[in-house]
Design an enzyme around this catalytic site. Structure first.
Site, PDB file in Angstrom:
ATOM      1  N   GLY A  87      79.860   2.637 -44.870  1.00 48.57           N
ATOM      2  CA  GLY A  87      80.201   3.559 -43.794  1.00 48.57           C
ATOM      3  C   GLY A  87      79.112   3.573 -42.742  1.00 48.57           C
ATOM      4  O   GLY A  87      78.075   2.923 -42.876  1.00 48.57           O
ATOM      5  N   ASP A 121      67.302   6.712 -42.965  1.00 50.23           N
ATOM      6  CA  ASP A 121      67.002   7.803 -42.045  1.00 50.23           C
ATOM      7  C   ASP A 121      67.991   7.879 -40.885  1.00 50.23           C
ATOM      8  O   ASP A 121      67.938   8.789 -40.066  1.00 50.23           O
ATOM      9  CB  ASP A 121      65.572   7.696 -41.508  1.00 50.23           C
ATOM     10  CG  ASP A 121      65.317   6.408 -40.730  1.00 50.23           C
ATOM     11  OD1 ASP A 121      66.271   5.673 -40.430  1.00 50.23           O
ATOM     12  OD2 ASP A 121      64.136   6.131 -40.426  1.00 50.23           O
ATOM     13  N   ARG A 172      77.045   1.527 -27.760  1.00 47.80           N
ATOM     14  CA  ARG A 172      77.848   0.308 -27.919  1.00 47.80           C
ATOM     15  C   ARG A 172      79.306   0.584 -27.573  1.00 47.80           C
ATOM     16  O   ARG A 172      79.850   1.625 -27.913  1.00 47.80           O
ATOM     17  CB  ARG A 172      77.732  -0.193 -29.367  1.00 47.80           C
ATOM     18  CG  ARG A 172      78.507  -1.469 -29.633  1.00 47.80           C
ATOM     19  CD  ARG A 172      78.046  -2.127 -30.921  1.00 47.80           C
ATOM     20  NE  ARG A 172      78.463  -1.421 -32.111  1.00 47.80           N
ATOM     21  CZ  ARG A 172      78.127  -1.814 -33.355  1.00 47.80           C
ATOM     22  NH1 ARG A 172      77.358  -2.877 -33.531  1.00 47.80           N
ATOM     23  NH2 ARG A 172      78.531  -1.128 -34.409  1.00 47.80           N
ATOM     24  N   ARG A 179      87.046  -2.218 -39.235  1.00 43.61           N
ATOM     25  CA  ARG A 179      86.562  -3.419 -39.907  1.00 43.61           C
ATOM     26  C   ARG A 179      87.485  -3.813 -41.056  1.00 43.61           C
ATOM     27  O   ARG A 179      88.291  -2.995 -41.522  1.00 43.61           O
ATOM     28  CB  ARG A 179      85.141  -3.166 -40.442  1.00 43.61           C
ATOM     29  CG  ARG A 179      84.175  -2.652 -39.377  1.00 43.61           C
ATOM     30  CD  ARG A 179      83.018  -1.876 -40.005  1.00 43.61           C
ATOM     31  NE  ARG A 179      82.205  -1.201 -38.995  1.00 43.61           N
ATOM     32  CZ  ARG A 179      81.072  -1.684 -38.488  1.00 43.61           C
ATOM     33  NH1 ARG A 179      80.597  -2.839 -38.903  1.00 43.61           N
ATOM     34  NH2 ARG A 179      80.394  -1.010 -37.585  1.00 43.61           N
ATOM     35  N   ASP A 244      82.289  -5.840 -44.077  1.00 43.15           N
ATOM     36  CA  ASP A 244      82.062  -4.636 -43.278  1.00 43.15           C
ATOM     37  C   ASP A 244      81.505  -4.970 -41.902  1.00 43.15           C
ATOM     38  O   ASP A 244      81.366  -4.084 -41.056  1.00 43.15           O
ATOM     39  CB  ASP A 244      81.128  -3.668 -44.009  1.00 43.15           C
ATOM     40  CG  ASP A 244      79.812  -4.316 -44.401  1.00 43.15           C
ATOM     41  OD1 ASP A 244      79.844  -5.212 -45.264  1.00 43.15           O
ATOM     42  OD2 ASP A 244      78.760  -3.944 -43.854  1.00 43.15           O
ATOM     43  N   ASP A 254      77.766  -6.226 -34.864  1.00 38.31           N
ATOM     44  CA  ASP A 254      76.596  -6.097 -35.738  1.00 38.31           C
ATOM     45  C   ASP A 254      75.653  -7.292 -35.633  1.00 38.31           C
ATOM     46  O   ASP A 254      75.630  -8.177 -36.491  1.00 38.31           O
ATOM     47  CB  ASP A 254      77.019  -5.856 -37.186  1.00 38.31           C
ATOM     48  CG  ASP A 254      77.673  -4.492 -37.348  1.00 38.31           C
ATOM     49  OD1 ASP A 254      77.423  -3.615 -36.500  1.00 38.31           O
ATOM     50  OD2 ASP A 254      78.432  -4.295 -38.310  1.00 38.31           O
TER      51      ASP A 254
END
Length: 458
Positions: A87, A121, A172, A179, A244, A254
């Protein structure tokens, strides 16, 4: 203040598909880069994004009118191993920009922890933000379907990686962020209602002419063959083709440990996390086929007769190789000034063998395709090529002079960390006009400049 016309139809889908939340505020957001042309194409005014409110929205400190921030849920095969616990761990879909040309997702990357962050984080540092900005905009200029970089902001905060590094957030734009792994997760859970809702939403957005799962799969095969062939015709290696990281829209997404090859060889792997070479340059088509098969499998629960659906989908996957060969020829043969015929394809493959055996630079060699190579088979190859009467104007239009080479990207990042953004501006100007000579950015790296490994940077 009006930035874009926002909605978020994804937020109306079942809760199993997403988690609604706001970004974690940052201390001192400052605009690092803004894609004025892209802002205008989406119906916005760049000056609005340079205001305090505009920058706050790009940092996640404010939410524009009509937006509904959420993190998307998905799973994925990571290096072949299924992981249902993925996720958006450091990203938020802010909303969908509604334009005359359709809907476009606006997502913040590095906006803080989400329900899917696990031990992370949720932040990003300036290095991977710059890399994705430069490479995605270069890909767009090269005509490759891709997510786009709308903006980058620094956060005024350091984050810890191997040491403290300056934080940043990338904005973005994508046709969507759906996906293969988004479908896989719901199929894995056995949540047919959520899977059906996702399917209907995706078909309406990306496959409006498809009437069943078989037509959707056929279009997926066509899109992915074309996309990966485009990558390879430019010497591009995605580096982490997990399910993914594969969109159903057919856009590149990505930009982690990706690279444009310098020295050509089909077994090239530069990703530091790809220790077995699963995603090597030459393996990309077979991985694309494998990923599409996982997508097709996730659609089976939607079929009335699942056994018959499996049989039909297996037969459809048997068409992949022929479609791949056609896509490869369609994008490689023009690099030689040739139409995609059987003879031209043979010429192209013979030349790549010569390149691999001579250690030729991929981009420079094609940019000067008429220059001789020192190889025992070159004279015969050249004679056969010339007999096909190549059109060099076609070759010139197919072979970029400039690509975003890794050693330049690393230099830009180091300068940005030292608060010098001029190298970023110079490189962005060069890679977004890839068919023009830009001196420094047109040259291959010297041996001591070569980057031998790329990193995810998350």
């Amino acid at each position: 203040m009006h930035l874009f016309d926002f909605e978020n139809s994804y937020a109306t889908l079942p809760a199993a598909l997403h988690s609604q939340q706001h970004a974690q505020p940052v201390a001192d957001p400052q605009l690092f880069a803004l894609n004025d042309e892209l802002v205008r194409s989406l119906g916005g005014d760049p000056d609005d994004f340079r205001t305090e409110f505009g920058v706050s929205c790009l940092a996640g400190n404010a939410v524009p009118k009509g937006a509904t921030p959420l993190a998307q849920a998905y799973g994925g095969h990571q290096f072949g191993q299924w992981n249902p616990g993925l996720g958006d761990g450091r990203a938020l879909l802010i909303g969908e920009i509604v334009t005359a040309n359709g809907r476009f997702d606006m997502q913040l990357k590095g906006s803080g922890r989400t329900s899917y962050s696990r031990a992370g984080d949720g932040r990003a540092w300036i290095g991977p933000v710059i890399r994705e900005y430069l490479i995605s905009e270069a890909m767009a200029a090269l005509g490759v379907p891709t997510t786009r970089a709308l903006a980058a902001v620094t956060t005024g905060e350091n984050i810890l990686r191997e040491g403290p590094v300056p934080g940043a957030i990338l904005t973005r734009i994508a046709s969507s962020h759906i996906r293969v792994g988004t479908f896989q997760l719901q199929a894995f859970r056995g949540d047919t209602d959520a899977l059906r809702a996702l399917y209907d939403h995706t078909v309406a957005r990306h496959f409006p002419n498809a009437s069943n799962i078989f037509e959707v799969t056929a279009q997926m095969i066509d899109r992915q063959c074309d996309l990966v062939a485009r990558w390879m015709s430019l010497g591009f290696i995605h580096g982490v083709m997990n399910t993914d990281n594969m969109t159903v829209s057919g856009e590149t997404i990505d930009y982690g440990p990706c690279t444009f090859m310098d020295t050509y060889h089909p077994s090239t792997v530069l990703s530091s996390i790809d220790r077995q070479g699963r995603y090597a340059y030459g393996n990309q088509p077979s991985i694309a086929a494998w990923n599409i098969a996982q997508f097709a499998s996730s659609l089976v629960p939607l079929a009335d007769d699942q056994d018959a659906a499996v049989e039909t989908l297996n037969a459809m996957m048997g068409t992949f190789q022929d479609k791949w060969q056609a896509a490869w020829a369609r994008h490689f043969c023009p690099k030689f000034g040739l139409s995609p015929t059987k003879d031209a394809t043979g010429i192209a493959r013979r030349f790549l063998t010569i390149m691999a055996e001579t250690g030729a630079d991929f981009t420079q060699t094609f940019a000067d395709i008429d220059a001789p190579l020192t190889h025992k088979d070159y004279a015969d190859w050249r004679s056969d090529w010339q007999n096909l009467a190549p059109d060099m104007s076609i070759a010139a239009q197919s072979n970029p002079i400039v690509i975003p080479r890794l050693h330049h990207i690393e230099a830009v990042i180091q300068s940005a960390v030292a608060n010098d953004r001029k190298p970023f501006d110079a490189m962005l100007a060069a890679v977004t006009k890839p068919f023009e000579n830009h001196d420094l950015y047109s040259r291959a790296p010297a041996p001591e400049e070569r980057v031998t490994a790329t990193f995810c940077g998350t």
